[in-house]
Design a protein around this motif. Structure first.
Motif, mmCIF file in Angstrom:
data_model
loop_
_atom_site.group_PDB
_atom_site.id
_atom_site.type_symbol
_atom_site.label_atom_id
_atom_site.label_comp_id
_atom_site.label_asym_id
_atom_site.label_seq_id
_atom_site.Cartn_x
_atom_site.Cartn_y
_atom_site.Cartn_z
ATOM 1 N N ALA A 255 0.133 21.388 29.290
ATOM 2 C CA ALA A 255 -0.374 22.267 30.341
ATOM 3 C C ALA A 255 -1.869 22.531 30.223
ATOM 4 N N LYS A 256 -2.483 22.104 29.112
ATOM 5 C CA LYS A 256 -3.915 22.287 28.919
ATOM 6 C C LYS A 256 -4.690 20.984 29.054
ATOM 7 N N SER A 257 -4.023 19.938 29.528
ATOM 8 C CA SER A 257 -4.685 18.641 29.683
ATOM 9 C C SER A 257 -4.453 18.084 31.075
ATOM 10 N N ARG A 258 -5.457 17.432 31.611
ATOM 11 C CA ARG A 258 -5.314 16.836 32.935
ATOM 12 C C ARG A 258 -4.391 15.626 32.903
ATOM 13 N N ILE A 259 -4.517 14.791 31.854
ATOM 14 C CA ILE A 259 -3.786 13.523 31.791
ATOM 15 C C ILE A 259 -2.961 13.482 30.513
ATOM 16 N N VAL A 260 -1.719 13.048 30.633
ATOM 17 C CA VAL A 260 -0.892 12.752 29.463
ATOM 18 C C VAL A 260 -0.727 11.241 29.391
ATOM 19 N N PHE A 261 -1.179 10.680 28.300
ATOM 20 C CA PHE A 261 -1.103 9.235 28.105
ATOM 21 C C PHE A 261 0.233 8.885 27.465
ATOM 22 N N ASN A 262 0.829 7.799 27.907
ATOM 23 C CA ASN A 262 2.144 7.396 27.397
ATOM 24 C C ASN A 262 2.174 5.885 27.218
ATOM 25 N N GLY A 263 2.921 5.460 26.210
ATOM 26 C CA GLY A 263 3.115 4.033 25.994
ATOM 27 C C GLY A 263 4.447 3.799 25.332
ATOM 28 N N ALA A 264 5.256 2.940 25.892
ATOM 29 C CA ALA A 264 6.583 2.677 25.331
ATOM 30 C C ALA A 264 6.469 1.988 23.985
ATOM 31 N N VAL A 265 7.457 2.184 23.146
ATOM 32 C CA VAL A 265 7.517 1.427 21.898
ATOM 33 C C VAL A 265 7.968 0.007 22.225
ATOM 34 N N ASP A 266 7.644 -0.928 21.330
ATOM 35 C CA ASP A 266 7.841 -2.350 21.627
ATOM 36 C C ASP A 266 9.304 -2.706 21.891
ATOM 37 N N MET A 267 10.244 -1.985 21.246
ATOM 38 C CA MET A 267 11.650 -2.352 21.375
ATOM 39 C C MET A 267 12.221 -2.044 22.746
ATOM 40 N N ALA A 268 11.494 -1.311 23.590
ATOM 41 C CA ALA A 268 12.034 -0.907 24.884
ATOM 42 C C ALA A 268 12.044 -2.035 25.902
ATOM 43 N N GLY A 269 11.400 -3.169 25.601
ATOM 44 C CA GLY A 269 11.337 -4.246 26.577
ATOM 45 C C GLY A 269 10.578 -3.807 27.811
ATOM 46 N N GLU A 270 11.129 -4.079 28.998
ATOM 47 C CA GLU A 270 10.486 -3.673 30.249
ATOM 48 C C GLU A 270 10.982 -2.325 30.751
ATOM 49 N N ASP A 271 12.004 -1.763 30.124
ATOM 50 C CA ASP A 271 12.540 -0.475 30.563
ATOM 51 C C ASP A 271 11.607 0.655 30.145
ATOM 52 N N ARG A 272 11.498 1.659 31.011
ATOM 53 C CA ARG A 272 10.651 2.816 30.744
ATOM 54 C C ARG A 272 11.433 4.088 31.118
ATOM 55 N N GLY A 273 10.911 5.231 30.664
ATOM 56 C CA GLY A 273 11.549 6.493 30.993
ATOM 57 C C GLY A 273 11.855 7.337 29.782
ATOM 58 N N ASN A 274 10.982 7.265 28.740
ATOM 59 C CA ASN A 274 11.180 8.091 27.558
ATOM 60 C C ASN A 274 10.991 9.573 27.914
ATOM 61 N N MET A 275 11.361 10.437 27.008
ATOM 62 C CA MET A 275 11.349 11.873 27.266
ATOM 63 C C MET A 275 9.967 12.378 27.661
#
Length: 355
Positions: A255-275
């Motif tokens: 809530a104190k940052s404009r942008i939250v950066f995210n990157g999937a771990v390698d084992m996820a393949g092409e699927d995304r949607g972590n918590m």
């Protein structure tokens, strides 16, 4: 429906959580639930204090031993305590967020009152046997396919928006331009490359709250050691690194940052949607994340922004910094989307449909 939900505590959360003394199992459980750790995965009846719902962290020795003491159970065996809790509760549906610790051998020991056993597992897990579960669920289709190939019955299920996030989204400030909250190790190859690109973006206020692997912690504590070189944080990351955050502390940082950066771990393949996708949008930040197959509602340029290579990252960050209207539009659309499409009530309804 009498439902029992079991969870497991991450190593990082165990180290960094702040516990107050408690004198009863109920007080200890309430103290944990107030942290909102993994709240996206905890079902509505638990937070609603339904008399039909029981929740515990089966690997939390202090909490479980308190229950055993209160119920006259003379054992330090955490599996035996968990089975006794299930039997006393007269559980009909056992929902386990820690199925690797409590796999098929444990399911075979469940008391006769349990009619359905469901396990959440969103990662490949080697030779782990979960075939005794009636259902394995997560929101990564490719991982569900891998469990199906091992003989498990599977179904798509999803994390939910935690309503506590609404207060954080309503009281936002932009003290930082960009943050990252998550794990870091030498095995996170793609994530590490992306983090370095984000950290190298000139002129931004950034902070990375990292849960490091054991060897990564050691490599950064000691003077440079050649054998541990691959485990050390790159210089640009070391300068903005902070300790990991969980639950309400993570909400506050988002809530104190404009942008939250995210990157999937390698084992996820092409699927995304972590918590983190649900937490970032739920707390009203712009989700800047890697391209892939996302759950419904996560749309590039509308409710989030995607990068397809590390080279794109500085450009996209600068775009969001220059165009406040665009950043605000994406953040607000993402927040509204996750609140409406992934509410706790809808998650609970979906869970009942699976049963």
């Amino acid at each position: 429906m009498r439902i029992f939900q079991n969870n497991g505590l991450s190593r990082g959360f165990r180290v960094h959580r702040r516990q107050s003394p408690y004198q009863s199992f109920a007080a200890g459980r309430a103290q944990f639930l107030e942290t909102r750790f993994t709240a996206s995965h905890i079902l509505l009846p638990v937070f609603a204090n339904s008399p039909d719902a029981f929740y515990t962290n089966g690997d939390d020795e202090r909490l479980q031993m308190q229950w055993a003491k209160e119920n006259g159970l003379r054992t330090k065996n955490l599996e035996q305590i968990l089975l006794a809790q299930i039997e006393q509760h007269r559980t009909e549906v056992f929902y386990n967020l820690d199925p690797i610790r409590y796999g098929s051998e444990f399911v075979a020991k469940l008391p006769g009152c349990v009619r359905k056993s469901i396990g959440w597992r969103a990662a490949p897990s080697g030779s782990a046997d979960l075939t005794k579960y009636d259902l394995i669920v997560c929101n990564f289709p490719s991982i569900l396919d891998s469990w199906r190939q091992k003989g498990c019955r599977v179904a798509y299920f999803f994390p939910a928006h935690d309503p506590v996030m609404d207060a954080y989204a309503a009281a936002r400030t932009d003290e930082l331009d960009l943050i990252f909250i998550g794990g870091f190790s030498r095995h996170h190859v793609k994530r590490s490359q992306a983090l370095r690109a984000a950290a190298s973006t000139p002129g931004i206020r950034a902070r990375f709250y990292l849960e490091d692997s054991r060897l990564t912690r050691l490599a950064n504590f000691l003077p440079p050691v050649p054998a541990l070189r691959s485990y050390r944080h790159p210089d640009e990351i070391r300068e903005i690194r902070a300790d990991p955050l969980y639950g309400l502390d993570a909400y506050a940082a988002i809530a104190k940052s404009r942008i939250v950066f995210n990157g999937a771990v390698d084992m996820a393949g092409e699927d995304r949607g972590n918590m983190r996708c649900f937490e970032a949008t739920g707390c009203g930040a712009v989700l800047l994340t890697d391209a892939g197959r996302y759950p419904e509602g996560f749309v590039d340029g509308e409710t989030m922004l995607e990068y397809s290579s590390p080279e794109q990252i500085p450009e996209l960050i600068n775009r969001l910094m220059r165009d406040e209207t665009l950043a605000r539009s994406i953040a607000q659309a993402g927040c509204a989307m996750v609140r409406e499409r992934y509410s706790k009530q809808l998650q609970w309804t979906k869970f009942q449909d699976l049963i």
